[in-house]
Enzyme design. Structure first.
Site, PDB file in Angstrom:
ATOM      1  CB  SER A 104      -0.984  -0.031   1.258  1.00 45.46           C
ATOM      2  OG  SER A 104      -1.634   1.027   1.044  1.00 45.46           O
TER       3      SER A 104
ATOM      4  CG  ASP B   2      -6.214  -3.073  -3.973  1.00 45.04           C
ATOM      5  OD1 ASP B   2      -7.065  -2.252  -3.401  1.00 45.04           O
ATOM      6  OD2 ASP B   2      -4.793  -2.624  -3.656  1.00 45.04           O
TER       7      ASP B   2
ATOM      8  CG  HIS C 195      -4.739  -3.286   0.122  1.00 48.02           C
ATOM      9  ND1 HIS C 195      -4.787  -2.358  -1.012  1.00 48.02           N
ATOM     10  CD2 HIS C 195      -4.368  -2.436   1.590  1.00 48.02           C
ATOM     11  CE1 HIS C 195      -3.874  -1.646  -0.753  1.00 48.02           C
ATOM     12  NE2 HIS C 195      -4.062  -1.293   0.343  1.00 48.02           N
TER      13      HIS C 195
END
Length: 498
Positions: free
Chosen positions: A180, A435, A460
């Site tokens: 991320s 995601d 994710h």
């Protein structure tokens, strides 16, 4: 001392969604679920390893102004159990917008790879998160030193510190890992400091900043209709119809029935409370898609089973059931929809090392990234009360930042790092097509050494988790490709050094 497994967490990859409190609660539930997975993994695979080393070292507060002599203590972890000192690489796990604990060097894809390549495992907590922050750091005056540029400079200083502590040589190549926002940092560290970072794995990394992130809910829409993960067009249509009914009710003068049906803690006083209400309900859907199967009881298939079950009543009533199911799962009696309460929480400058760091992340959104997940276009299946203006107003109300300046900050970020065309080398960009964040990452090979992997049916940062028996074939194959690519790069470099 032998390693005694404990309930620990290492999720620096929990990107924020809109301002609703539900998303923060969903993030906490995801953390708890991940803690349980890691605990189970450590109980099974500790193999007599000793406790990793925790440390603090003085880090300059401002790397770009040498007249500022301020420092803060930055936390790091080291696991040398697997390391072969002569030629073993260094695997750097980069922290992000959460506290970082010992599991960052004990479990995960990077640890599995470290065992194979005999790597020294190190991790660094991000400045201004967890314990790596001064007591006065969150004031409006001092939070200015929180930025990705400062964080990358922290990594460079940490590189030198670890090199001295462990007598590293050029043969000990550094490979970065992050997911991320830390995934972006991983790629950017390789881009900006290629003499320090030999290679990087950037998982679910939104390297392209975007003010109005309409693409987030476009992926949500697609995922709700994707049969691979239990979605369907019927499900997507039911969700859209339910939120359309909510919007019509909120456009009127009386929302008292909404407050009862969806268990609001207080009356919805004005448009800001209604927007928070909309954000909270939308967050249940958005969070389910983003973290699909991270919390085993919450996934797209279960959501769609509820939203397409006609025996539960109208789509409005099904959304009520979905909300109740979510509230029951975290033992929530009512939902706080007060915008003033949200602002008060974001204005709080109290340092809480183990709390969700929403103030810090909102500041970075206002000053660097945007990432506002809006729903103003016709194709969005959620509430159209999720507006860009509502999000930008928070920058002004909390930090005194002119909303008009946020676009300039986003433009600078993209110019500084190259957005989704970073023009670097030896970086693997890994994304799951479920995601919503993947649309801001690198999805096609940029060169022979800027490699993009898109994993079908995963959410994710799925590749970063410890291996599990029920991992889909697409995820297993992606991990094999990451392993092969890192091995090939390390082998080529070692051959050239001879």
């Amino acid at each position: 001392m032998l390693l005694v497994p404990m309930v620990v967490l290492f999720l620096p990859w929990l990107q924020s969604a809109l301002g609703g409190r539900n998303m923060w609660l969903i993030k906490q539930q995801v953390l708890q679920s991940q803690e349980q997975r890691i605990l189970k993994h450590l109980l099974k695979n500790s193999n007599g390893m000793t406790e990793p080393k925790e440390g603090l070292f003085p880090q300059p507060l401002d790397h770009f102004n040498r007249r500022n002599n301020g420092t803060f203590k930055q936390r790091y972890w080291v696991n040398a159990n697997l390391w072969e000192p002569r030629l073993g690489p260094v695997f750097l796990f980069i922290g992000g917008e959460q506290v970082l604990l010992s599991s960052s060097v004990l479990a995960g894809e990077h640890v599995d790879l470290a065992q194979k390549y005999r790597a020294l495992l190190v991790s660094l907590e991000h400045r201004y998160y967890g314990k790596s922050i001064n007591p006065d750091g969150l004031t409006n005056q001092n939070i200015q030193f929180l930025s990705s540029q400062q964080a990358l400079a922290d990594l460079a200083t940490f590189h030198e510190f670890i090199g001295q502590q462990y007598n590293l040589t050029r043969n000990n190549r550094w490979v970065c890992f992050g997911g991320s926002y830390p995934g972006s940092l991983s790629a950017w560290f390789r881009l900006k400091f290629p003499h320090l970072a030999f290679a990087a794995v950037a998982s679910s990394a939104p390297v392209r900043a975007q003010l109005d992130f309409t693409g987030f809910n476009k992926v949500v829409s697609h995922s709700l209709s994707n049969p691979v993960v239990g979605g369907s067009m019927k499900c997507r249509s039911a969700v859209a119809s339910a939120f359309s009914q909510l919007d019509r009710i909120m456009a009127g003068s009386n929302t008292s029935q909404l407050e009862v049906d969806f268990k609001s803690c207080q009356k919805l006083n004005g448009s800001d409370d209604r927007a928070e209400f909309a954000c909270n309900l939308a967050s249940i859907v958005m969070g389910t898609v983003q973290y699909n199967k991270v919390v085993l009881s919450r996934n797209i298939a279960n959501l769609c089973q509820i939203m397409t079950n006609q025996s539960l009543g109208s789509v409005y009533q099904r959304l009520m059931v979905l909300n109740k199911d979510y509230m029951d799962s975290i033992e929530l009696q009512c939902v706080d929809n007060s915008h003033q309460n949200i602002l008060a929480n974001l204005r709080s400058t109290e340092v809480k090392p183990y709390a969700m760091a929403d103030r810090q992340w909102y500041y970075q959104m206002c000053t660097e990234f945007g990432y506002y997940q809006t729903c103003e276009d016709k194709g969005c299946p959620l509430s159209h009360w999720l507006t860009l203006r509502f999000e930008l107003d928070i920058c002004a109300e909390v930090f005194g930042i002119d909303p008009g300046s946020v676009q300039d900050a986003v433009d600078f970020t993209n110019s500084y790092y190259g957005a989704d065309h970073p023009a670097s080398s030896r970086i693997i960009f890994v994304n799951g097509d479920i995601d919503p964040w993947h649309v801001l990452s690198v999805l096609k090979n940029q060169s022979c050494s800027e490699v993009a992997l898109v994993i079908n049916g995963t959410a994710h940062c799925a590749n970063m988790n410890p291996v599990e028996q029920d991992d889909p074939p697409s995820l297993r194959q992606a991990r094999q490709k990451i392993d092969y690519q890192i091995g090939a790069w390390l082998a080529e470099e070692h051959l050239s050094s001879w």
